[in-house]
Design a protein around this motif. Sequence first.
Motif, PDB file in Angstrom:
ATOM      1  N   LEU A   1      25.635   3.435  80.846  1.00  0.00           N
ATOM      2  CA  LEU A   1      24.800   2.247  81.081  1.00  0.00           C
ATOM      3  C   LEU A   1      25.635   1.093  81.644  1.00  0.00           C
ATOM      4  O   LEU A   1      25.165   0.349  82.502  1.00  0.00           O
ATOM      5  CB  LEU A   1      24.106   1.821  79.789  1.00  0.00           C
TER       6      LEU A   1
ATOM      7  N   ARG B   1      29.158   3.020  60.952  1.00  0.00           N
ATOM      8  CA  ARG B   1      28.124   2.024  61.128  1.00  0.00           C
ATOM      9  C   ARG B   1      28.677   0.739  61.733  1.00  0.00           C
ATOM     10  O   ARG B   1      28.059   0.108  62.567  1.00  0.00           O
ATOM     11  CB  ARG B   1      27.497   1.730  59.779  1.00  0.00           C
TER      12      ARG B   1
ATOM     13  N   PHE C   1      17.798   7.787  82.423  1.00  0.00           N
ATOM     14  CA  PHE C   1      17.102   7.684  81.143  1.00  0.00           C
ATOM     15  C   PHE C   1      17.159   9.012  80.391  1.00  0.00           C
ATOM     16  O   PHE C   1      17.455   9.060  79.196  1.00  0.00           O
ATOM     17  CB  PHE C   1      15.661   7.263  81.408  1.00  0.00           C
TER      18      PHE C   1
ATOM     19  N   VAL D   1      11.812   5.109  64.863  1.00  0.00           N
ATOM     20  CA  VAL D   1      13.158   5.474  65.304  1.00  0.00           C
ATOM     21  C   VAL D   1      13.116   6.036  66.723  1.00  0.00           C
ATOM     22  O   VAL D   1      13.947   5.684  67.576  1.00  0.00           O
ATOM     23  CB  VAL D   1      13.784   6.479  64.319  1.00  0.00           C
ATOM     24  N   VAL D   2      12.135   6.889  66.981  1.00  0.00           N
ATOM     25  CA  VAL D   2      12.041   7.465  68.329  1.00  0.00           C
ATOM     26  C   VAL D   2      11.833   6.350  69.353  1.00  0.00           C
ATOM     27  O   VAL D   2      12.497   6.306  70.390  1.00  0.00           O
ATOM     28  CB  VAL D   2      10.896   8.488  68.402  1.00  0.00           C
TER      29      VAL D   2
ATOM     30  N   LEU E   1      18.894   9.315  76.813  1.00  0.00           N
ATOM     31  CA  LEU E   1      17.993   9.592  75.693  1.00  0.00           C
ATOM     32  C   LEU E   1      18.479  10.819  74.933  1.00  0.00           C
ATOM     33  O   LEU E   1      18.620  10.806  73.712  1.00  0.00           O
ATOM     34  CB  LEU E   1      16.579   9.806  76.231  1.00  0.00           C
TER      35      LEU E   1
ATOM     36  N   ARG F   1      17.430  -0.032  64.900  1.00  0.00           N
ATOM     37  CA  ARG F   1      18.147   1.112  64.364  1.00  0.00           C
ATOM     38  C   ARG F   1      19.244   0.661  63.408  1.00  0.00           C
ATOM     39  O   ARG F   1      19.436   1.228  62.340  1.00  0.00           O
ATOM     40  CB  ARG F   1      18.745   1.917  65.507  1.00  0.00           C
ATOM     41  N   PHE F   2      19.935  -0.383  63.797  1.00  0.00           N
ATOM     42  CA  PHE F   2      21.035  -0.870  62.971  1.00  0.00           C
ATOM     43  C   PHE F   2      20.518  -1.383  61.629  1.00  0.00           C
ATOM     44  O   PHE F   2      20.983  -0.985  60.566  1.00  0.00           O
ATOM     45  CB  PHE F   2      21.791  -1.971  63.712  1.00  0.00           C
TER      46      PHE F   2
ATOM     47  N   THR G   1      -1.873   4.852  54.861  1.00  0.00           N
ATOM     48  CA  THR G   1      -0.836   5.683  54.266  1.00  0.00           C
ATOM     49  C   THR G   1      -0.204   4.962  53.093  1.00  0.00           C
ATOM     50  O   THR G   1       0.008   5.527  52.017  1.00  0.00           O
ATOM     51  CB  THR G   1       0.268   5.958  55.300  1.00  0.00           C
TER      52      THR G   1
ATOM     53  N   VAL H   1      15.066   4.525  69.936  1.00  0.00           N
ATOM     54  CA  VAL H   1      16.004   5.254  70.794  1.00  0.00           C
ATOM     55  C   VAL H   1      15.521   5.234  72.237  1.00  0.00           C
ATOM     56  O   VAL H   1      16.303   5.061  73.172  1.00  0.00           O
ATOM     57  CB  VAL H   1      16.192   6.696  70.286  1.00  0.00           C
ATOM     58  N   LEU H   2      14.209   5.370  72.418  1.00  0.00           N
ATOM     59  CA  LEU H   2      13.656   5.285  73.772  1.00  0.00           C
ATOM     60  C   LEU H   2      14.012   3.939  74.394  1.00  0.00           C
ATOM     61  O   LEU H   2      14.495   3.862  75.525  1.00  0.00           O
ATOM     62  CB  LEU H   2      12.137   5.424  73.733  1.00  0.00           C
TER      63      LEU H   2
ATOM     64  N   ASP I   1      22.573  10.519  67.239  1.00  0.00           N
ATOM     65  CA  ASP I   1      21.927  10.154  65.983  1.00  0.00           C
ATOM     66  C   ASP I   1      21.993  11.276  64.979  1.00  0.00           C
ATOM     67  O   ASP I   1      22.375  11.089  63.819  1.00  0.00           O
ATOM     68  CB  ASP I   1      20.456   9.841  66.266  1.00  0.00           C
TER      69      ASP I   1
ATOM     70  N   THR J   1       8.150   8.646  56.631  1.00  0.00           N
ATOM     71  CA  THR J   1       6.760   8.863  57.032  1.00  0.00           C
ATOM     72  C   THR J   1       6.701   8.848  58.549  1.00  0.00           C
ATOM     73  O   THR J   1       7.719   8.653  59.208  1.00  0.00           O
ATOM     74  CB  THR J   1       5.833   7.748  56.529  1.00  0.00           C
ATOM     75  N   TYR J   2       5.505   9.012  59.091  1.00  0.00           N
ATOM     76  CA  TYR J   2       5.412   9.049  60.548  1.00  0.00           C
ATOM     77  C   TYR J   2       5.763   7.689  61.150  1.00  0.00           C
ATOM     78  O   TYR J   2       6.231   7.599  62.264  1.00  0.00           O
ATOM     79  CB  TYR J   2       4.023   9.529  60.991  1.00  0.00           C
ATOM     80  N   ILE J   3       5.526   6.618  60.381  1.00  0.00           N
ATOM     81  CA  ILE J   3       5.848   5.288  60.903  1.00  0.00           C
ATOM     82  C   ILE J   3       7.356   5.179  61.148  1.00  0.00           C
ATOM     83  O   ILE J   3       7.813   4.744  62.187  1.00  0.00           O
ATOM     84  CB  ILE J   3       5.413   4.189  59.922  1.00  0.00           C
TER      85      ILE J   3
ATOM     86  N   ASN K   1      21.614  10.084  73.091  1.00  0.00           N
ATOM     87  CA  ASN K   1      21.367   9.236  71.931  1.00  0.00           C
ATOM     88  C   ASN K   1      20.769  10.028  70.776  1.00  0.00           C
ATOM     89  O   ASN K   1      21.146   9.842  69.630  1.00  0.00           O
ATOM     90  CB  ASN K   1      20.426   8.089  72.303  1.00  0.00           C
ATOM     91  N   PHE K   2      19.821  10.921  71.092  1.00  0.00           N
ATOM     92  CA  PHE K   2      19.212  11.720  70.030  1.00  0.00           C
ATOM     93  C   PHE K   2      20.254  12.607  69.369  1.00  0.00           C
ATOM     94  O   PHE K   2      20.341  12.701  68.151  1.00  0.00           O
ATOM     95  CB  PHE K   2      18.076  12.585  70.593  1.00  0.00           C
TER      96      PHE K   2
ATOM     97  N   GLU L   1      29.029  -0.329  65.703  1.00  0.00           N
ATOM     98  CA  GLU L   1      27.976  -0.643  66.669  1.00  0.00           C
ATOM     99  C   GLU L   1      28.119  -2.021  67.244  1.00  0.00           C
ATOM    100  O   GLU L   1      28.512  -2.945  66.555  1.00  0.00           O
ATOM    101  CB  GLU L   1      26.618  -0.502  65.991  1.00  0.00           C
TER     102      GLU L   1
ATOM    103  N   MET M   1      16.355   1.971  73.706  1.00  0.00           N
ATOM    104  CA  MET M   1      17.788   1.812  73.942  1.00  0.00           C
ATOM    105  C   MET M   1      18.269   2.555  75.177  1.00  0.00           C
ATOM    106  O   MET M   1      19.325   2.261  75.707  1.00  0.00           O
ATOM    107  CB  MET M   1      18.577   2.383  72.765  1.00  0.00           C
TER     108      MET M   1
ATOM    109  N   GLU N   1      -0.106   6.059  49.220  1.00  0.00           N
ATOM    110  CA  GLU N   1       1.131   6.303  48.503  1.00  0.00           C
ATOM    111  C   GLU N   1       1.233   5.460  47.249  1.00  0.00           C
ATOM    112  O   GLU N   1       1.787   5.884  46.244  1.00  0.00           O
ATOM    113  CB  GLU N   1       2.328   6.023  49.427  1.00  0.00           C
TER     114      GLU N   1
END
Lengths: 340, 321, 675
Positions: free
Chosen positions: A269, A337, A314, B143-144, A318, B205-206, C669, B147-148, A325, B136-138, A321-322, A340, B150, C673
């Motif tokens: 980047l 940590r 991208f 997180v996804v 991506l 994320r941090f 949700t 990352v996207l 992680d 959970t899905y949230i 990054n995944f 960063e 970023m 919970e």
Amino acid sequence: MADWVWSNVVVALLLMGTGGVVFYARRSRMWTETFSDLWRRRRFAVLVIGFYVLVALLDSVAWVGGMDQGEDTVARYEAQSILDRLFAGSQERSYSAPFADVEFYGGAPLTHPGAHILGTDLIGRDVLYLSLKGARVALLIGGLTSLLAIPLALLFGISAGYFGGRIDDVVFFVMSTLASMPGLLLLIALIMVLGKSTVAVCFALAITGWVGFCRVVRGETFKLRELEYVSAARALGVSEFGIIVRHILPNLMHLVIITFVLMFSGLVLSEAILSWLGIGVDGSWGQMIDQARNELSRDPIVWWNIVSAGLALFGLILAVNFVGDALRDTLDPRTLRETE
Amino acid sequence: MLNYVLRRIGYGIFVVLGVLLLLFILFFAVTTPEDVARKALGERVPVAVIEQWKVNHGYDKPLLPGPGAWRDNMLVEHYRRMLTFDFGRSDADDVPISERIKSGIGPSLALTLPLFILSLVVALPLSLLVAFFRETYIDRTGVVLAVLAMSVSILLYIIGAQYIIGRVLHWFPISGFDADPRVILRFLALPILVGLCAGIGGDLRFYRTVFLEESNTDYVRTARAKGCGEARIMSRHVFRNSLIPLLTRVVLAIPFLFMGSLLLESFFGIPGLGAITVDAIQGNDFSVLRTMVYIGSLLFVGGQILTDLSYGLVDPRVRLE
Amino acid sequence: MKSLAKRFSKRALFLFVLLVLACTNNPYPDADSDKKILYRSYVEAPRTLDPAVAYTTNAHAITGEVYDTLLEYHYLKRPYELIPALAAALPEVMTLNDGWTSYRFEMRKGLLYQNDPCFELDGPGHLTREVVMEDVAFELMRLADPEVNSPIVEPMSNIQGFQDFSARLMARREADPAFSEQPLPLQYAEVGPIEGAKVEGRYTLTLRVSTEYPQILYWFAMPFTAPVPWEAVEYYDGDEGRPSFSDHPVGAGPYVLSEYDKQSRFVLEANPNWYGVLHPEWKAPAATYPSEGAPGDFEAGRLDPEMVGQPLPFIERIEFSREKESIPLFNKFLQGYYDAAGVIKESFDKVIHEGGLSDSMEESGISLEKSVQPSIFYIGFNMDDATVGSEGGERSRKLRQAMSLVVDTDEYTRLFSNGRGVSAQSPLPPGLFGYDPEYVNPYRLIDLERARELLAEAGYPDGIDPETGRPLELTFDTQDTSAQGRLRFEFFTRAWRQLGINVKIEATNYNQFQEKVRNGAYQLFMWGWIADYPDPENFLFLLSSEMSRSVSDGPNTANFQNPEYDELYLEMKGLPNGPRRQEVIGEMLGILEEERPWIELTHSEAYSLFHKWLKNVKTMGMSTPMTKYRDLDHGLRAQKREAWNRPVLWPIYVGSALVVALVIPGIFTFMRERQ
């Protein structure tokens, strides 16, 4: 021997090196578990990275001769990679849209109607070809820089952490000095001084990039040094060098892996930003984006250049990054940590 | 305590001196004043004029201390000028650099301060939320998405936002700046939005990692076992105890507020310090560039000292010695 | 926590409301929309606004408006014609016997400078003063002053005693340090005057200029020779919070620089002291809208009877905003926030379709004004180089000819400027004396076969260098490191690769590039030249020996040295326009055609785009701003801006709906919970 032979040798050595590392890693339970875990959780991302690596390899193995480049008679004397050969003669005169049969302006018929999946750029080069070629440049930037920065960080970090005292003072001072200069500005100043070439850019990125990792290595070595088995080894008369190689270094390997992956995306980047400032690496996606930037004001707009380069960039970032992680989650929940 | 503060400051000064040395090597030893003068004055200039220019800009002295010039040389001059904040004039157009910095700080802060506050206001609650709904899905979507966000180059954010929001949707001006309070908001909206999008992934994320780590500690588990409400745990225990890593990140970001943002300012035409720096880079204006690096490191070192000291305020367990 | 969240949400709501209120893309205060303000842009602030030094188009955009000159170009007539501006009439010319020619200028009486605090130096309360010929003489002395470092010393040296004055001044300064501490006017008064610049009374100036240089008059239509008040030079010294003179121009022109922030904005306001405003009854030619023009002007609405004879200026304010990037600039033009898209390269790609306006542009009422600029862009060979230069004799000449034969300029302009530009056959652009529209340079045709033959004759069959057995390698040096620049250079190198010549692009930064040029370590380079004045001499001198870079640090970067050419050049310089001059120029072009020190690329065409509310637009070619002749209909502009820029708000609603859709299940949700 010609340059291209050497570059092929380097590729071969790299491949063999990777093979060796994989062979070695397979014997260790921790690494096999880590990677099977990674494969389970991030299969798609790993595959994507694999694809980029494959493309870069295709673009790295090159030899002279054995192909007709049409009008370009100099090319006969230059090494052409497999990728170059796949796209040989795909040259057009100017812009054409994806899958188009005619030129974007003027509507003159193309030499290869419908063959350009992502269109062509201003001087008629196939955009798919350029985007694929960018993979090698990106991996080179990330890889070469890491190859420079990580050993540097290990060398200084371990010696500072292990020996402490004066060495630690000096290393820590150099680190604080470099860390306190605004990163991008230091980078630019270095490139202005070193000149503009791929190696210079990587070198500058390495100089600005090694500090963060060095700090982590220093801290870890500090802790490792105090561990019982290290003291035991010392008591048994193992040489300092032996202790570092046998006991300290292997215990830092997980950090090296994670850092490599995390640093990688940042480096690629940053290169894009350098390209915008006119000091990037030739053939990178950053350069493509910069070349295509002003084309958005054409009418109808020329979007395929910037979108292709942007997506290629991208996609790689991506995936990396995944994977990064996931690796961090498995290998190291805490230490990194702070970097960063 | 006082002893620690003094030692900390002393070390900071030492680092700044190191930075200055590096700057000297980068900008004086490698690029000669001759080059800089020709760049500024043009090619067809008599030698006398170049000499005069060098005198005016203080580039006429020997480079390093040596016989006959132990005090009067560029190395000493460089240190003297930087340490007394006498930055001199720009190599390119002779404007006093201090004036330029003064004019740039306002616009820079007008952009970075709201951006900084907004990104805290957005990222902290969001990451608390994500940490709260962990596993959970949230959490996973969060997180996804982070990352996207970023993984997109900031160049693409800027170009995309200018094209879609400025040109197609007509919400805000594509670029420009006017300090007039009646109109300033419309100029800042787009760069702030872009800065927010580009930064939020990493922030989220941090902070999430920090909160998650804290919520896995023994005392939090104890609190949970006691039957403490999750919201209460989050705000009372987790948030409070995460303050140290948060503070490190936040305080260290503050110095860079003054430096502005190179890309945002440059693309959106905001005449702040970031844009000045980019101009200096593109115009090879070394005197401005090295001043900016120096000020940046000064602020950074200052910020670091403040961070270290503030640990003691936030966390009584930390003793400053 | 809850109260915290509440506070946050309140604040967010407040901000949201503020943002929606701010939701307009108008970059200017709303109150300004009913004023006659011309909006322009700039990329980089000029380095200096000192009229004696400023030599760039972007500086002239300001200095040209602020400093009025003795002469000026007629706004509409082509070929260019000089008219009197501050001068009451064109100068009386008299050829003297001894190789000198005299020019007698009369200045109008009662001209005033703009109001400025610097005139307090004349006495408290003084805001302005009369413009007198002494001020022109003063400016000429500034041009000669080596410390001012004016770029036009060389042509001005044709004035009798110009160099002498310069030498006397330097000698005096060196001999007496106290002298150089004195104010400049005193220094000049003591050492001056320049022998060939005599002021008689308040309003008369007689110049004695070498008869060989009749082009001198053109310089009197440029800000270099504008009257400059000594008070301004004295007062604006950059001390005690006063700006320096190079950032604060004080002139007698139609506009005054009222705001100058290099980083973001300049503002020029109409000058109430300008003679056109104070004395419309004079009907001065440079202060009234002209009644005649070139063919086509009437049809283009530039001779509207309502305009003809009206006092100038029409526009009350000019605002320049900084636009470093071309997309924002262009998009703002499309949104109506700039009245014209200037002469910046990429900015109008969108509208130009193969040389004409695209349909969508035409619909929105945008007009296009084309004019060929008196300029030349070329690729030069370094004639001092062993491979491509004169040392290689016949062999190198054929190499240059071959390389010239494959560079397709039409394709180049088509790709990089959408057909904007005229393919150059010689250094001389159209519109200048000596330009022959019929002339076709045989080495500027595209002929791959012929090029290959020539290359073989040169000893490089198929581009193979016999010494290495590999394709001949040359370098193309440039200081343009940008990604866009690289595309251009790749276009050329690709052409040469067809011949089997491998030209490497060496993009280095400015310093390294200049270093190479100084050391003569370059082979190919790309360069451009924009004329100072419309005379062939101003182009052909670029290749004369005395201008060569390696000898005199001159602009002949190709280091082309040809005695025959030099001789013809000297003759041509002193000749009046006529058949003999045409003949000499023809011979000179013949030499260039054969020798190929340059591969001529294009004469750029200025494509000005402007909205229909902007009137009387005619591009000047030379960097002479003429805003005073333009007019605009701000009512129409406001109306169009509003129509073009209604915010599209549906994405906000869709976005909000998405957020709600994402959050509500989350709440469920959470509820589940907790139970």
